[in-house]
Write an enzyme that holds these catalytic residues in place. Structure first.
Site, PDB file in Angstrom:
ATOM      1  N   ASP A 118       4.570  24.943   4.015  1.00 12.49           N
ATOM      2  CA  ASP A 118       4.279  26.141   3.234  1.00 12.49           C
ATOM      3  C   ASP A 118       5.618  26.806   2.906  1.00 12.49           C
ATOM      4  O   ASP A 118       6.642  26.504   3.533  1.00 12.49           O
ATOM      5  CB  ASP A 118       3.398  27.062   4.071  1.00 12.49           C
ATOM      6  CG  ASP A 118       3.232  28.442   3.473  1.00 12.49           C
ATOM      7  OD1 ASP A 118       2.778  28.541   2.326  1.00 12.49           O
ATOM      8  OD2 ASP A 118       3.599  29.415   4.156  1.00 12.49           O
TER       9      ASP A 118
ATOM     10  N   ASP B  79       6.009  30.720   1.585  1.00 17.43           N
ATOM     11  CA  ASP B  79       6.029  32.140   1.956  1.00 17.43           C
ATOM     12  C   ASP B  79       5.650  32.329   3.420  1.00 17.43           C
ATOM     13  O   ASP B  79       4.572  31.913   3.848  1.00 17.43           O
ATOM     14  CB  ASP B  79       5.064  32.938   1.070  1.00 17.43           C
ATOM     15  CG  ASP B  79       5.531  33.028  -0.367  1.00 17.43           C
ATOM     16  OD1 ASP B  79       6.703  33.397  -0.584  1.00 17.43           O
ATOM     17  OD2 ASP B  79       4.729  32.727  -1.278  1.00 17.43           O
TER      18      ASP B  79
END
Length: 225
Positions: free
Chosen positions: A9, A11
Site C-alpha cells: 500500500d 498512504d
C-alpha cells in the site's frame, strides 16, 4: 527457487499522508458547508477508493453532492501540490525497499489512490525501478475487493502462496485475505494495531526492521514451499 512478491500500500504504509488527507477532507467539507470531520473519522476511510471513502465519511449526501465533495477533495490536493507540497516517506522505507529488491523480491503497489497519485509517487527517485507493477482504485474494484492483488500477482508472475500484502489499514488486510495472500500490517499509519489484528493481520510491524524480519520469515516459508 520461488521469488516472493511483496505488494505495498502507499498512504500510511510507505508515505506519510496523514496531514494532507485530513486537510483535504476538512477543506472539502467546508466547500459543501459540512462540519469538519474529526481525524479519527477520516483515518477510518483511508485506503478505500475516494468516492467510496467520502461516501462512508458523509453517507447522507446525494449523488450530486458526493460528486462535489470528491471534486473539492481533489482540488484541495491539487492546490497543495501546486504549492510545492510532497508527503514524506516514513523513516527507513527506502532502505527496506532497496534491501528487498537486492535480495530478489518482486515488488508491486496496490493503493486506493487514483492513477494520477500513483504516477506522482512513481516519479520519486528510484521508485519506477523498484516496482514491477502498480494497481489502483481507478483500475477496477477498490479495497477490500481482491482485484488489485490478483492483478499484481498476474503482472508479476506470482501465486498467492508466494505473495504478501503490506498495508496499514483493515481494508488492506481484508483485501489480502480475500485474495488468499499473506496479510501483514504496519503500525505507523492510519489504523491501529488492534484494528488490523481484528481484520486478520498475521503480524503488525512496529518499524521497518520489524517489517523486514517479518518478510524474511515469510520468504523462508514461501521458498521452502
Amino acid at each position: 527457487m520461488t521469488r516472493p512478491l511483496a505488494v505495498f500500500d502507499i498512504d500510511g504504509t510507505l508515505v506519510d499522508s496523514r496531514a494532507s488527507i485530513f486537510r483535504a477532507s476538512c477543506e472539502a467539507a467546508q466547500v459543501l458547508g459540512l462540519a469538519e470531520p474529526s481525524y479519527d473519522r477520516v483515518r477510518q476511510i483511508v485506503g478505500l477508493s475516494l468516492d467510496k471513502a467520502l461516501h462512508v465519511l458523509e453517507p447522507g449526501l446525494t449523488m450530486a453532492e458526493l460528486a462535489e465533495f470528491v471534486a473539492a477533495f481533489q482540488a484541495s490536493f491539487r492546490a497543495m501540490y501546486e504549492a510545492g507540497h510532497e508527503e514524506p516517506l516514513y523513516p527507513g522505507v527506502m532502505d527496506t525497499l532497496r534491501r528487498l529488491k537486492r535480495d530478489g523480491w518482486r515488488l508491486s503497489l496496490a493503493t486506493g489512490q487514483n492513477r494520477r497519485g500513483v504516477t506522482r509517487n512513481l516519479a520519486r527517485p528510484e521508485w519506477s525501478a523498484l516496482f514491477l507493477s502498480s494497481h489502483c482504485a481507478a483500475d477496477g474494484p477498490g479495497k477490500p475487493d481482491p482485484a488489485m492483488l490478483l492483478a499484481a500477482m498476474a503482472a508479476c508472475g506470482a501465486d498467492a502462496a508466494s505473495t504478501v500484502m503490506i498495508g496499514d489499514t483493515s481494508h488492506d488486510i481484508l483485501m489480502a485475505r480475500n485474495a488468499g495472500v499473506h496479510p501483514l500490517g504496519v503500525g505507523w499509519g492510519f489504523h491501529t494495531h488492534e484494528e488490523q489484528v481484528a481484520a486478520g493481520a498475521q503480524h503488525v510491524a512496529v518499524d521497518c526492521p520489524d517489517l523486514e524480519a517479518a518478510l524474511d520469515r515469510f520468504a523462508s516459508t514461501a521458498i521452502a514451499a
